[in-house]
Design a protein around this motif. Structure first.
Motif, PDB file in Angstrom:
ATOM      1  N   ILE A 181      76.838  74.567   6.841  1.00 11.34           N
ATOM      2  CA  ILE A 181      78.283  74.616   6.617  1.00 11.34           C
ATOM      3  C   ILE A 181      78.804  75.796   7.432  1.00 11.34           C
ATOM      4  CG2 ILE A 181      80.137  74.822   4.923  1.00 11.34           C
ATOM      5  CD1 ILE A 181      78.455  72.299   4.589  1.00 11.34           C
ATOM      6  N   ARG A 182      79.506  75.512   8.509  1.00 14.64           N
ATOM      7  CA  ARG A 182      80.030  76.569   9.366  1.00 14.64           C
ATOM      8  C   ARG A 182      81.369  77.097   8.829  1.00 14.64           C
ATOM      9  NH1 ARG A 182      79.820  72.438  14.176  1.00 14.64           N
ATOM     10  NH2 ARG A 182      80.507  71.256  12.343  1.00 14.64           N
ATOM     11  N   HIS A 183      81.800  78.195   9.391  1.00 13.77           N
ATOM     12  CA  HIS A 183      83.076  78.777   8.973  1.00 13.77           C
ATOM     13  C   HIS A 183      84.202  77.746   9.056  1.00 13.77           C
ATOM     14  CE1 HIS A 183      86.769  81.030   9.022  1.00 13.77           C
ATOM     15  NE2 HIS A 183      86.946  80.838  10.320  1.00 13.77           N
ATOM     16  N   THR A 184      84.184  76.904  10.067  1.00 14.41           N
ATOM     17  CA  THR A 184      85.250  75.919  10.265  1.00 14.41           C
ATOM     18  C   THR A 184      85.029  74.636   9.472  1.00 14.41           C
ATOM     19  OG1 THR A 184      84.092  75.147  12.255  1.00 14.41           O
ATOM     20  CG2 THR A 184      85.845  76.771  12.554  1.00 14.41           C
ATOM     21  N   ASP A 185      84.022  74.623   8.588  1.00 11.90           N
ATOM     22  CA  ASP A 185      83.757  73.439   7.764  1.00 11.90           C
ATOM     23  C   ASP A 185      84.260  73.600   6.328  1.00 11.90           C
ATOM     24  OD1 ASP A 185      82.445  72.060   9.825  1.00 11.90           O
ATOM     25  OD2 ASP A 185      80.529  73.003   9.369  1.00 11.90           O
ATOM     26  N   TRP A 186      84.595  74.827   5.934  1.00  8.78           N
ATOM     27  CA  TRP A 186      85.077  75.057   4.570  1.00  8.78           C
ATOM     28  C   TRP A 186      86.490  74.483   4.424  1.00  8.78           C
ATOM     29  CZ3 TRP A 186      81.877  77.396   0.994  1.00  8.78           C
ATOM     30  CH2 TRP A 186      80.749  78.053   1.490  1.00  8.78           C
ATOM     31  N   TRP A 187      86.844  74.188   3.188  1.00  7.06           N
ATOM     32  CA  TRP A 187      88.193  73.695   2.906  1.00  7.06           C
ATOM     33  C   TRP A 187      89.240  74.720   3.335  1.00  7.06           C
ATOM     34  CZ3 TRP A 187      89.318  68.855   1.943  1.00  7.06           C
ATOM     35  CH2 TRP A 187      88.406  68.027   1.296  1.00  7.06           C
ATOM     36  N   PHE A 188      90.223  74.274   4.116  1.00  8.47           N
ATOM     37  CA  PHE A 188      91.406  75.058   4.488  1.00  8.47           C
ATOM     38  C   PHE A 188      91.058  76.422   5.094  1.00  8.47           C
ATOM     39  CE2 PHE A 188      92.566  72.503   0.658  1.00  8.47           C
ATOM     40  CZ  PHE A 188      93.288  71.525   1.339  1.00  8.47           C
ATOM     41  N   TRP A 189      90.037  76.415   5.963  1.00  8.70           N
ATOM     42  CA  TRP A 189      89.644  77.658   6.617  1.00  8.70           C
ATOM     43  C   TRP A 189      90.755  78.188   7.526  1.00  8.70           C
ATOM     44  CZ3 TRP A 189      89.598  77.837  11.945  1.00  8.70           C
ATOM     45  CH2 TRP A 189      89.666  76.602  12.610  1.00  8.70           C
TER      46      TRP A 189
END
Length: 418
Positions: A181-189
């Protein structure tokens, strides 16, 4: 050429990979100190080094791309020239490329070297047997759909309407599965929302029967350095997760249980990347040139509690206990069952006579359709038997030729009709 042979014989062409079976068909290379002086253990290290995957310097990724990160700054490449040097080396080293390779699946924003269901379906049985490292790069909305029943993870990686269907369960047995899970994969990053992770999909991965022949399961969680405290809270919670202990293998004729247990403390790493992700300037990073990333990796190991000293990789292909939990019906199956139930109910009509007549007409039509289908199936079966008979004759001719040539080719069974 192989496709022509398979078309003629209606049998799948494979190659002998068992060293004991094929050794008499190759030169023992007794004049080479590589085989007469070095022990097999050292040769295996040489083969592994020569076929290890690496980042291709001629296929670099754009540094601002979503998929750019340490270990994935370029296409992964494996050199297999070593396998072409002689038959003896090929027999000892042919499994190394697949065992060591990392096959990456992306659930949105894929890299150029991403794998897909068509690629998975095209693998030979030998390559599936040696499937090493599967890595899933998933956005949260995709991974949260994952369920725990048998076949769910396999279908998540391999199922696609345009790809040939894989054989069940045995076709998907990687030695290691890694979910990133990359930084840009989290909800509403993009709007700097607090990190949140649903527990159910992590537990589903630990409990799915699809992974009970997999040695390691890794969960890699990445965020920005100033959110490390938020990530630490999540990691502390899921550190306590263990899979259910269920009988999944048959060893010495007895059902034997397995479970995933966290191995050691989570690993922590950091790296730095450009702030203009995907060549775009996001408001939270305005004015910044670089972003510092904080990565935590948790590793669960498959263990046999009743055999604490067992070397799990040697038992991963032991016979499996059949799952007694059938998967839920698919949407297509559910629609079919609903139509079937509706067809068996009497429709409301102006009177019993008209209802009876309509029912008789529908029954006659159904019988005619079934008779036509049965006739077509019979003709197809007769044609298939004829093709198999003629193919068997061709197969014997090819087998005789391969024996004379001391070839490693062999037939591996009848090709299933589509």
């Amino acid at each position: 050429m192989l496709a022509q042979i398979e078309a003629q014989t209606k049998q799948k062409v494979g190659i002998v990979t068992d060293e004991a079976e094929a050794f008499e068909k190759c030169d023992a290379q007794d004049a080479s100190p590589l085989f007469t002086t070095l022990p097999r253990e050292l040769r295996d290290l040489i083969w592994a080094y020569a076929t290890a995957p690496y980042e291709d310097p001629n296929a670099k990724f754009e540094e601002t791309a979503y998929y750019y990160r340490p270990g994935h700054t370029a296409r992964l490449k494996t050199d297999t020239a070593l396998l072409l040097t002689c038959r003896r080396i090929w027999l000892e080293a042919n499994a190394m490329p697949m065992l060591q390779s990392e096959q990456s699946f992306y659930y949105h924003r894929a890299a150029p070297d991403a794998r897909n269901p068509q690629w998975m379906a095209s693998l030979t049985d030998h390559n599936r047997h040696n499937l090493g490292h599967i890595r899933l790069f998933c956005q949260m909305f995709a991974i949260e759909k994952l369920e725990a029943h048998a076949g769910s993870l396999r279908d998540f990686c391999c199922l696609d309407k345009s790809a040939p269907a894989l054989a069940p369960q045995a076709a998907f047995r990687p030695r290691m599965l890694q979910v990133t899970i990359r930084h840009t994969d989290w909800w509403f990053w993009e709007s700097e929302q607090p990190l949140r992770l649903e527990d159910h999909w992590v537990k589903n991965l630990l409990n799915t029967p699809d992974l009970r022949s997999t040695h390691l399961f890794k969960l890699e969680l990445e965020t920005l350095d100033y959110k490390a405290d938020q990530l630490a809270t999540i990691v502390q919670r899921i550190k306590g997760f263990e899979s259910e202990c269920k009988p999944t293998h048959v060893i010495d004729g007895k059902p034997t249980a397995t479970k995933f247990v966290l191995r050691g403390e989570p690993e922590v790493s950091t790296w730095k990347g450009p702030a203009n992700i995907d060549n775009r300037t996001f408001d939270p990073y305005f004015g910044k040139k670089w972003l510092k990333y904080h990565v935590v990796t948790l590793t669960w190991e498959l263990r046999f509690p009743s055999i604490p000293r067992a070397f799990v990789p040697s038992l991963r292909l032991a016979p499996r206990v059949a799952s007694d939990t059938p998967p839920p019906p698919t949407a297509k199956a559910s629609r079919y069952l609903a139509r079937l139930r509706r067809s068996t109910r009497l429709r409301r009509g102006p009177g019993p006579l008209k209802t009876f007549s309509r029912g008789m007409h529908a029954a006659r039509q159904s019988v005619l359709v079934e008779e036509q289908k049965a006739a077509a199936r019979g003709e197809s079966t007769r044609r298939r038997r004829f093709e198999l008979c003629m193919g068997a004759l061709k197969a014997k001719q090819w087998e005789a030729r391969w024996r004379d040539e001391r070839s490693l080719l062999k037939f591996e069974g009848t090709i299933e009709s589509q």
